[in-house]
Enzyme design. Sequence first.
Site, PDB file in Angstrom:
ATOM      1  N   PRO A  16      30.190  -3.208   2.508  1.00 36.48           N
ATOM      2  CA  PRO A  16      30.965  -3.209   3.911  1.00 36.48           C
ATOM      3  C   PRO A  16      30.143  -3.489   4.924  1.00 36.48           C
ATOM      4  O   PRO A  16      29.187  -2.767   5.255  1.00 36.48           O
ATOM      5  CB  PRO A  16      31.857  -2.122   3.818  1.00 36.48           C
ATOM      6  CG  PRO A  16      30.968  -0.912   3.239  1.00 36.48           C
ATOM      7  CD  PRO A  16      30.322  -1.678   2.363  1.00 36.48           C
ATOM      8  N   MET A  17      30.479  -4.683   5.703  1.00 34.43           N
ATOM      9  CA  MET A  17      29.504  -4.807   6.826  1.00 34.43           C
ATOM     10  C   MET A  17      30.161  -5.597   7.996  1.00 34.43           C
ATOM     11  O   MET A  17      31.047  -6.520   7.993  1.00 34.43           O
ATOM     12  CB  MET A  17      28.421  -6.015   6.505  1.00 34.43           C
ATOM     13  CG  MET A  17      27.236  -5.471   5.554  1.00 34.43           C
ATOM     14  SD  MET A  17      26.090  -6.624   5.125  1.00 34.43           S
ATOM     15  CE  MET A  17      26.828  -7.481   3.820  1.00 34.43           C
ATOM     16  N   VAL A  18      30.089  -4.837   8.994  1.00 40.17           N
ATOM     17  CA  VAL A  18      30.966  -5.230  10.203  1.00 40.17           C
ATOM     18  C   VAL A  18      30.491  -6.745  10.521  1.00 40.17           C
ATOM     19  O   VAL A  18      29.537  -7.397  10.500  1.00 40.17           O
ATOM     20  CB  VAL A  18      30.635  -4.615  11.358  1.00 40.17           C
ATOM     21  CG1 VAL A  18      31.149  -5.145  12.816  1.00 40.17           C
ATOM     22  CG2 VAL A  18      31.233  -3.130  11.228  1.00 40.17           C
ATOM     23  N   GLU A  41      34.664  -2.764   8.125  1.00 43.40           N
ATOM     24  CA  GLU A  41      35.412  -1.730   8.261  1.00 43.40           C
ATOM     25  C   GLU A  41      36.346  -2.049   9.362  1.00 43.40           C
ATOM     26  O   GLU A  41      36.015  -2.608  10.422  1.00 43.40           O
ATOM     27  CB  GLU A  41      34.492  -0.442   8.886  1.00 43.40           C
ATOM     28  CG  GLU A  41      33.667  -0.702  10.335  1.00 43.40           C
ATOM     29  CD  GLU A  41      32.897   0.482  10.911  1.00 43.40           C
ATOM     30  OE1 GLU A  41      32.174   1.182  10.032  1.00 43.40           O
ATOM     31  OE2 GLU A  41      32.626   0.484  12.073  1.00 43.40           O
ATOM     32  N   CYS A 111      29.726   5.431   9.256  1.00 39.42           N
ATOM     33  CA  CYS A 111      29.593   4.697  10.542  1.00 39.42           C
ATOM     34  C   CYS A 111      29.036   5.981  11.459  1.00 39.42           C
ATOM     35  O   CYS A 111      29.513   6.900  11.932  1.00 39.42           O
ATOM     36  CB  CYS A 111      30.620   4.170  10.837  1.00 39.42           C
ATOM     37  SG  CYS A 111      30.530   3.171  12.604  1.00 39.42           S
ATOM     38  N   GLY A 202      21.457   0.837  -0.422  1.00 40.42           N
ATOM     39  CA  GLY A 202      20.392   0.926   0.556  1.00 40.42           C
ATOM     40  C   GLY A 202      19.086   0.288   0.030  1.00 40.42           C
ATOM     41  O   GLY A 202      17.999   0.636   0.605  1.00 40.42           O
ATOM     42  N   GLY A 203      19.119  -0.386  -0.877  1.00 40.36           N
ATOM     43  CA  GLY A 203      17.769  -0.803  -1.459  1.00 40.36           C
ATOM     44  C   GLY A 203      17.531  -2.402  -1.127  1.00 40.36           C
ATOM     45  O   GLY A 203      16.454  -2.902  -1.660  1.00 40.36           O
ATOM     46  N   ARG A 230      22.448  -6.005   3.178  1.00 36.94           N
ATOM     47  CA  ARG A 230      21.538  -6.985   3.936  1.00 36.94           C
ATOM     48  C   ARG A 230      21.144  -8.255   2.860  1.00 36.94           C
ATOM     49  O   ARG A 230      21.002  -9.340   3.355  1.00 36.94           O
ATOM     50  CB  ARG A 230      20.597  -6.453   4.650  1.00 36.94           C
ATOM     51  CG  ARG A 230      20.885  -5.563   5.804  1.00 36.94           C
ATOM     52  CD  ARG A 230      19.913  -4.457   6.228  1.00 36.94           C
ATOM     53  NE  ARG A 230      19.542  -3.782   5.305  1.00 36.94           N
ATOM     54  CZ  ARG A 230      18.542  -2.666   5.249  1.00 36.94           C
ATOM     55  NH1 ARG A 230      17.749  -2.911   6.258  1.00 36.94           N
ATOM     56  NH2 ARG A 230      18.450  -1.845   4.163  1.00 36.94           N
TER      57      ARG A 230
HETATM   58  C1  LIG Z   1      25.565  -5.999   9.741  1.00 37.98           C
HETATM   59  C2  LIG Z   1      25.832  -4.698   8.994  1.00 37.98           C
HETATM   60  C3  LIG Z   1      26.942  -4.234   9.284  1.00 37.98           C
HETATM   61  C4  LIG Z   1      27.423  -3.007   8.706  1.00 37.98           C
HETATM   62  N1  LIG Z   1      28.660  -2.589   8.751  1.00 37.98           N
HETATM   63  C5  LIG Z   1      29.411  -1.608   7.808  1.00 37.98           C
HETATM   64  C6  LIG Z   1      30.651  -1.171   7.843  1.00 37.98           C
HETATM   65  O1  LIG Z   1      31.159  -1.983   8.409  1.00 37.98           O
HETATM   66  N2  LIG Z   1      30.828  -0.093   7.330  1.00 37.98           N
HETATM   67  C7  LIG Z   1      29.887   0.624   6.350  1.00 37.98           C
HETATM   68  O2  LIG Z   1      30.271   1.534   5.731  1.00 37.98           O
HETATM   69  N3  LIG Z   1      28.601   0.343   6.408  1.00 37.98           N
HETATM   70  C8  LIG Z   1      28.210  -0.899   7.141  1.00 37.98           C
HETATM   71  N4  LIG Z   1      26.858  -1.179   7.014  1.00 37.98           N
HETATM   72  C9  LIG Z   1      26.029  -0.284   6.142  1.00 37.98           C
HETATM   73  C10 LIG Z   1      25.828  -1.412   4.856  1.00 37.98           C
HETATM   74  O3  LIG Z   1      27.300  -1.190   4.255  1.00 37.98           O
HETATM   75  C11 LIG Z   1      24.736  -0.623   3.880  1.00 37.98           C
HETATM   76  O4  LIG Z   1      25.285   0.834   3.750  1.00 37.98           O
HETATM   77  C12 LIG Z   1      23.413  -0.698   4.422  1.00 37.98           C
HETATM   78  O5  LIG Z   1      23.300  -2.099   5.173  1.00 37.98           O
HETATM   79  C13 LIG Z   1      22.546  -0.350   3.557  1.00 37.98           C
HETATM   80  O6  LIG Z   1      22.435  -1.299   2.303  1.00 37.98           O
HETATM   81  P1  LIG Z   1      21.495  -2.503   2.095  1.00 37.98           P
HETATM   82  O7  LIG Z   1      19.952  -1.781   2.141  1.00 37.98           O
HETATM   83  O8  LIG Z   1      21.726  -2.958   0.756  1.00 37.98           O
HETATM   84  O9  LIG Z   1      21.365  -3.262   3.596  1.00 37.98           O
HETATM   85  C14 LIG Z   1      26.425  -2.386   7.708  1.00 37.98           C
HETATM   86  C15 LIG Z   1      25.137  -2.769   7.557  1.00 37.98           C
HETATM   87  C16 LIG Z   1      24.903  -3.901   8.210  1.00 37.98           C
HETATM   88  C17 LIG Z   1      23.609  -4.495   7.997  1.00 37.98           C
END
Ligand SMILES: Cc1cc2nc3c(=O)[nH]c(=O)nc-3n(C[C@H](O)[C@H](O)[C@H](O)COP(=O)(O)O)c2cc1C
Length: 458
Positions: A16-18, A41, A111, A202-203, A230
């Site tokens: 999930p990513m805003v 979210e 969040c 988180g990776g 990401r």
């Molecule tokens: C731009 C952006 C927006 C995010 N928005 C949310 C969100 O809406 N809800 C949520 O639970 N996590 C959100 N996250 C966290 C990600 O879901 C994820 O947990 C975090 O980026 C770590 O994973 P990654 O290392 O693969 O990036 C967001 C992360 C990023 C970079």
Amino acid sequence: MAAGRLSFRNITALAPMVRVGTLPMRLLALDYGADVVYCEELIDMKMAQCQRVVNEVLQTVDFVAPDDRVMFRTCDREKDRVVFQMVTENTRVSSGLWEKDVAAIDVNMGCPKEYSTKGGMGAALLSNPDKIEAVKASFCFHAVHLFQLEETVGLVQRIEKTGVAAVAVHGRYTEERPRHPVHCDYIQAVAQAVSIPVIANGGSLDLVKTHANIEEFRKVTGASSVMLGRAAMWNMSVFSSQGPDPVEKVMDEYLKYAIRYDNHAFNTKYCLCQMLRDKVESPLGKQVQAAQTNAEISVAFGLQEFYLQMQEELQARRDSLQSDSQPDRPIIDGDVTTMAVKFERRKYPPQITPKMFLLEWSRKEKLEQPLYETVQRSQDRAFQSTVTVAGRKYRSSLWEKSKKFAEQAAAIVCLRVLGIPEGHIGEKDSSLVCKRKREGKMNGSLFKPGGGRSTEIL
Ligand SMILES: Cc1cc2nc3c(=O)[nH]c(=O)nc-3n(C[C@H](O)[C@H](O)[C@H](O)COP(=O)(O)O)c2cc1C
């Protein structure tokens, strides 16, 4: 989560990513091989105010807020794969509204932003296990923050008991930032302690750069599944077992979806800028940043033909839907008369428009100039105009692709209802607009010098 519809075992998921997890990105992730896609979210209270609208033109289901903003757009293609992420603290929250449109519901317990935590939502839920237990079972949880190991394991075990389908664990502490290394050992300890699927997350920064790394991340965490944020946002082809695509190709594919699903231009720009990363100040990046519409963005990517073709397809679908459902006779409701009428430019000589005829007629009748009011609806940005003439209102029930066309359609309704010539080709000549005007030869208030594009003025 609607159990049975979606399995969280051995899957790869778009996190999930805003602002990133909107429909075009989610479809792109599915194209590249993601099994499950999370939306951005969305706050339960805001969603509860939305209306569910079937958008037949775009072939989507839209959840539209009272201010006409589309909060969540989804389509059939992702129905069995999309997870709706909700920010909530309401233990009685009902998923009824979305149940039939999504495959699962995820409660965000990660969040850390103030707007979530001060309402007891997001990460604040993590420190209130009683509440977590009370939030309806059959959800899937996405927990971002870790506590000390025993605490984290204990918490996830309590969550498991609520009957949730899966838990996504983002292996970082509350105070850690995304640039810190992920704690794979914590995710592993959680995965060993519960029997529901654990989704390792988180990776992206240091561990997952290619498709092969996804499997390595799964192994090192001992998790059932992997969720990417990401790495996917930067280049969605990380999900592809066929190897990566250049980001230029990924951006093109993304933009096609954004155009096809009429994605909000600001959101399109945001997602493209995330993909451009350090090239955001390049000439292409600057063009994207300067663009205000999807049409302008399509020019930056050389996709203007695709854009035009898509607009034509959508308009054709809009027209056929409208003409199927609307009768071609006037309907009077109070002081408003409505008719299903479209303005078809090719049916009029170049210098002539129905608005022009209506204006000339009003002048001849010594009436006030016709007054046009136009509204635009959010789901497809189509326009509808109402013209007021002699205290009565006229409008077409068919929505048009531009304000100008909507005004012309309203003028046609008025002319037809009042039995006044409207100026189309083949119509018996009327004296309303004289021959010289018809040929655009006059310099007057109606026409640009040189008989230029008079339709611009009216
Ligand atoms: C731009 C952006 C927006 C995010 N928005 C949310 C969100 O809406 N809800 C949520 O639970 N996590 C959100 N996250 C966290 C990600 O879901 C994820 O947990 C975090 O980026 C770590 O994973 P990654 O290392 O693969 O990036 C967001 C992360 C990023 C970079």
